[in-house]
Write an enzyme that holds these catalytic residues in place. Sequence first.
Site, short mmCIF file in Angstrom:
data_model
loop_
_atom_site.label_atom_id
_atom_site.label_comp_id
_atom_site.label_asym_id
_atom_site.label_seq_id
_atom_site.Cartn_x
_atom_site.Cartn_y
_atom_site.Cartn_z
N ASP A 287 -14.19 -6.90 -30.31
CA ASP A 287 -13.97 -6.23 -29.02
C ASP A 287 -13.38 -7.21 -28.01
O ASP A 287 -13.80 -8.37 -27.93
CB ASP A 287 -15.34 -5.73 -28.52
CG ASP A 287 -15.21 -4.83 -27.31
OD1 ASP A 287 -14.53 -3.80 -27.42
OD2 ASP A 287 -15.78 -5.16 -26.25
N GLU B 119 -9.10 -6.51 -31.30
CA GLU B 119 -8.69 -5.52 -30.30
C GLU B 119 -8.03 -6.28 -29.16
O GLU B 119 -8.70 -6.98 -28.42
CB GLU B 119 -9.90 -4.74 -29.77
CG GLU B 119 -9.45 -3.62 -28.86
CD GLU B 119 -10.29 -3.43 -27.60
OE1 GLU B 119 -10.14 -2.39 -26.95
OE2 GLU B 119 -11.09 -4.32 -27.24
C1 BGC Z 1 -13.94 -1.08 -26.14
C2 BGC Z 1 -14.38 -0.18 -25.04
C3 BGC Z 1 -15.37 -0.95 -24.20
C4 BGC Z 1 -14.78 -2.28 -23.71
C5 BGC Z 1 -15.83 -3.20 -23.19
C6 BGC Z 1 -13.22 -2.13 -25.35
O1 BGC Z 1 -12.00 -2.34 -25.31
O2 BGC Z 1 -13.14 -0.47 -27.11
O3 BGC Z 1 -14.95 1.00 -25.51
O4 BGC Z 1 -15.72 -0.18 -23.08
O5 BGC Z 1 -14.15 -2.95 -24.74
O6 BGC Z 1 -16.65 -3.63 -24.22
#
Ligand code: BGC
Length: 535
Positions: free
Chosen positions: A212, A263
Amino acid sequence: MTASGQLSTTDGSTWWRSAAIYQVYIRSFADGNGDGVGDLAGVRSRLDHLADLGIDAIWFTPWYPSPMDDGGYDVADFRDIEPLFGTLAEAEGLIAQAHERGIRVIIDIVPNHCSDEHPWFRAALEAGPGSVERQRFWFRPGRGPDGAEPPNNWKSRFGGSAWTRVPDGEWYLHLYSSRQPDFNWDNADIRAEFEDVLRFWFDRGVDGFRIDVADGLVKDPALPDVADGDETPFSDQEGLHEIYRSWRKIADSYTGERVLVGEMWLPDMSRAARYLRRDELHSAFNFDFLVCPWDVSRLRDVVTRTLRAHDDVGAPAAWVLSNHDVTRHVTRYGRAGDTGFSFADRLHGTPVSLELGTRRARAAALLTLSLPGGVYVYQGEELGLWEVEDIPSALRQDPVWARTAGADPGRDGCRVPLPWSGSAPPFGFGTGTPWLPQPDSWAAFTASAEAADPASMLSLYRRGLQLRPSLGSASLAWLDAGPEVLAFTREPGFVFALNFSAEAVSLPPHSEVLLASGPLEDGLLPTDTAVWLRR
Ligand code: BGC
């Protein structure tokens, strides 16, 4: 996966290069205990759906103990399971059960921040200014004569300031909600802790991690003010690479090719590709593709740029149309004009043609499933679900909604519990009232209704996922089929075409039609329709 459905040990070195990975947002997948919230028992009861779909792996969004301020992305304990979802023993059972069916398991890791209920943050609050406990986070005095102004002008990605003041007068940094304090990755405790967390779950058999906010862990310690929109001091900092090199060594020390998926919403694809060098992450989501409008030349361009940037570092691309953070793509493609997405601009209330969006979503599915690389399927996209925009305000749970005082409706609309069967809510999701209301019109979109219909979105995904492994080489060559047709080949002998023009067009030369996203018209390819051909 082998023909017998078992995890192969011989293809172990490459499975992730072309895997189809299904994203399970646990709260909304299936509810096994009747409390209206999805859980691990629910997932276990629906593994057949995933096996029948033909996916290679599941990615579970965070399953850790959490106050659920941000749907579990506010983690209170990285080594256990949220009681609403089940137990650690159940998670271990689920991993084993998935493996028995030839399905690998990827879990989310959230290293940028934790919950304000995490013991380390509680200890930091208690220990006070200047303590070693506070050094694990970003505590700073405020600005202005009495320190009443935040330490800098950074904004939370969920709206409002990125700083919250605590009773002793210091402020702490949170790039997301105030209940998600950012860790200080310059602190050795944090690095050691996450390396240990990786091992904890690898030891329990997980096949990888989705990381994340992978671009955000390292901050410029000077914490400088930024111009509007500038994320330089807290995104894509050079120091990240060293962290991922150490994580890669840990992953590589386990058998069976364990993977790290980042991500990263970075504006420059070549910067993102630097994280995919051979000793860093295995792959990263391609968000440029996700936000690309329905436009032939822009899509062709984004595919070309993606493949080039990934080729340069020897990494596979990872195609994605939807996830739990973005407006579902049936809705995005069903709107006139730009189908882009940003946290700030969700376009709710803009007219949507679900018929148009669905036709394009079907074509987009065949496009993503046939591009070289890996592909992600977000739960419900295989049913053709759309964004639910009319959730009553009182039921909305995404902190984005509250932090923007309703200016941004938030992400609840893509997180509505799945419809499995039956003709009225809760559509087999469970026996309780689902935590977000499902539209009555989903009666025709349940997994069981669609399984019985050869023309459904589910049937298209099943067939596409079944044929996908045979589509050929790890590269493509564009085919000239006219300016408004996106067409390419993959050797040996696979041909793809998608018609963006207003008129039906002839198919490229072929010997066989393998699959089409909609009916052909007298052998011609209609508007917004895609086809897979054998040359
Ligand atoms: C996740 C989100 C989350 C954020 C903070 C992201 O990019 O996919 O769902 O709210 O990170 O953790």
